[in-house]
Design a protein around this motif. Structure first.
Motif, PDB file in Angstrom:
ATOM      1  N   THR A 153      39.718  62.681  93.094  1.00  0.00           N
ATOM      2  CA  THR A 153      38.599  61.929  93.673  1.00  0.00           C
ATOM      3  C   THR A 153      37.545  61.637  92.572  1.00  0.00           C
ATOM      4  OG1 THR A 153      39.072  62.565  95.902  1.00  0.00           O
ATOM      5  CG2 THR A 153      36.757  61.634  95.483  1.00  0.00           C
ATOM      6  N   ALA A 154      37.304  62.893  92.022  1.00  0.00           N
ATOM      7  CA  ALA A 154      36.164  62.944  91.064  1.00  0.00           C
ATOM      8  C   ALA A 154      36.588  62.008  89.659  1.00  0.00           C
ATOM      9  CB  ALA A 154      36.080  64.379  90.516  1.00  0.00           C
ATOM     10  N   ARG A 155      37.986  61.905  89.290  1.00  0.00           N
ATOM     11  CA  ARG A 155      38.223  60.954  88.375  1.00  0.00           C
ATOM     12  C   ARG A 155      38.123  59.566  88.646  1.00  0.00           C
ATOM     13  NH1 ARG A 155      42.467  65.456  87.466  1.00  0.00           N
ATOM     14  NH2 ARG A 155      42.149  66.137  85.259  1.00  0.00           N
ATOM     15  N   GLN A 156      38.451  59.317  89.807  1.00  0.00           N
ATOM     16  CA  GLN A 156      38.353  57.989  90.199  1.00  0.00           C
ATOM     17  C   GLN A 156      37.013  57.412  90.335  1.00  0.00           C
ATOM     18  OE1 GLN A 156      40.812  57.959  94.117  1.00  0.00           O
ATOM     19  NE2 GLN A 156      42.708  58.264  92.907  1.00  0.00           N
ATOM     20  N   ALA A 157      36.166  58.409  90.746  1.00  0.00           N
ATOM     21  CA  ALA A 157      34.665  57.975  91.029  1.00  0.00           C
ATOM     22  C   ALA A 157      34.255  57.661  89.578  1.00  0.00           C
ATOM     23  CB  ALA A 157      33.902  59.208  91.711  1.00  0.00           C
ATOM     24  N   ALA A 158      34.447  58.469  88.727  1.00  0.00           N
ATOM     25  CA  ALA A 158      33.915  58.552  87.522  1.00  0.00           C
ATOM     26  C   ALA A 158      34.390  57.102  86.420  1.00  0.00           C
ATOM     27  CB  ALA A 158      34.359  59.565  86.498  1.00  0.00           C
ATOM     28  N   LEU A 159      35.549  57.047  86.757  1.00  0.00           N
ATOM     29  CA  LEU A 159      36.181  55.884  86.104  1.00  0.00           C
ATOM     30  C   LEU A 159      35.877  54.281  86.825  1.00  0.00           C
ATOM     31  CD1 LEU A 159      39.952  57.140  85.306  1.00  0.00           C
ATOM     32  CD2 LEU A 159      37.957  56.712  83.721  1.00  0.00           C
ATOM     33  N   ALA A 160      35.451  54.564  88.034  1.00  0.00           N
ATOM     34  CA  ALA A 160      34.673  53.319  88.593  1.00  0.00           C
ATOM     35  C   ALA A 160      33.369  52.862  88.201  1.00  0.00           C
ATOM     36  CB  ALA A 160      34.766  53.558  90.222  1.00  0.00           C
ATOM     37  N   LEU A 161      32.726  53.778  87.348  1.00  0.00           N
ATOM     38  CA  LEU A 161      31.339  53.517  86.916  1.00  0.00           C
ATOM     39  C   LEU A 161      31.441  52.713  85.522  1.00  0.00           C
ATOM     40  CD1 LEU A 161      30.027  57.145  87.885  1.00  0.00           C
ATOM     41  CD2 LEU A 161      29.550  54.830  89.127  1.00  0.00           C
ATOM     42  N   PRO A 162      30.379  52.106  85.340  1.00  0.00           N
ATOM     43  CA  PRO A 162      30.433  51.408  83.960  1.00  0.00           C
ATOM     44  C   PRO A 162      30.240  52.256  82.800  1.00  0.00           C
ATOM     45  CG  PRO A 162      28.367  50.725  85.403  1.00  0.00           C
ATOM     46  CD  PRO A 162      29.069  51.747  86.016  1.00  0.00           C
TER      47      PRO A 162
END
Length: 122
Positions: A11-20
């Protein structure tokens, strides 16, 4: 529903990679996946199955409140314990809480960047 360790990390990885403008790699050790914005760290994800935690930047007052409210949130591992917290799997650690922690950490780091280096400034 609480997030298990591997879900917490995913979840943390997905949230981070969704950011610009996010980059990531393993600059310190093969077991620490480090996420940066404009070269500044905002998230560390352990790749150690025996220590499934994430570490994020957090305002000190908010960090202390989270530490009091959740047994598996502790002062930040690896970094300044006043400005960073580590989240491990446990009661109340939800995907929403993880995503919010990652996004808040990113925002804290991005807002302190010189204006020319901030995401979207190009």
């Amino acid at each position: 529903m609480s997030a298990a360790g591997d879900r917490l990390q995913d979840t943390a990885r997905q949230a981070a990679l969704a950011l610009p403008d996010v980059s990531h790699g393993y600059p310190f050790t093969p077991r620490l996946d480090v996420y940066k914005v404009a070269g500044k760290v905002f998230l560390i994800v352990t790749d150690d199955p025996d220590e499934q935690i994430i570490t994020v930047k957090c305002e000190p007052e908010h960090a202390r409140a989270l530490e009091r409210g959740y047994a598996s949130i502790t002062p930040g591992r690896y970094l300044d314990k006043r400005h960073w917290i580590s989240l491990g799997p446990g009661p109340g650690i939800t995907e929403r809480l993880i995503t919010d922690a990652v996004e808040n950490s990113y925002d804290l780091v991005a807002e302190r960047l010189p204006r020319r280096d901030r995401p979207g400034a190009r």
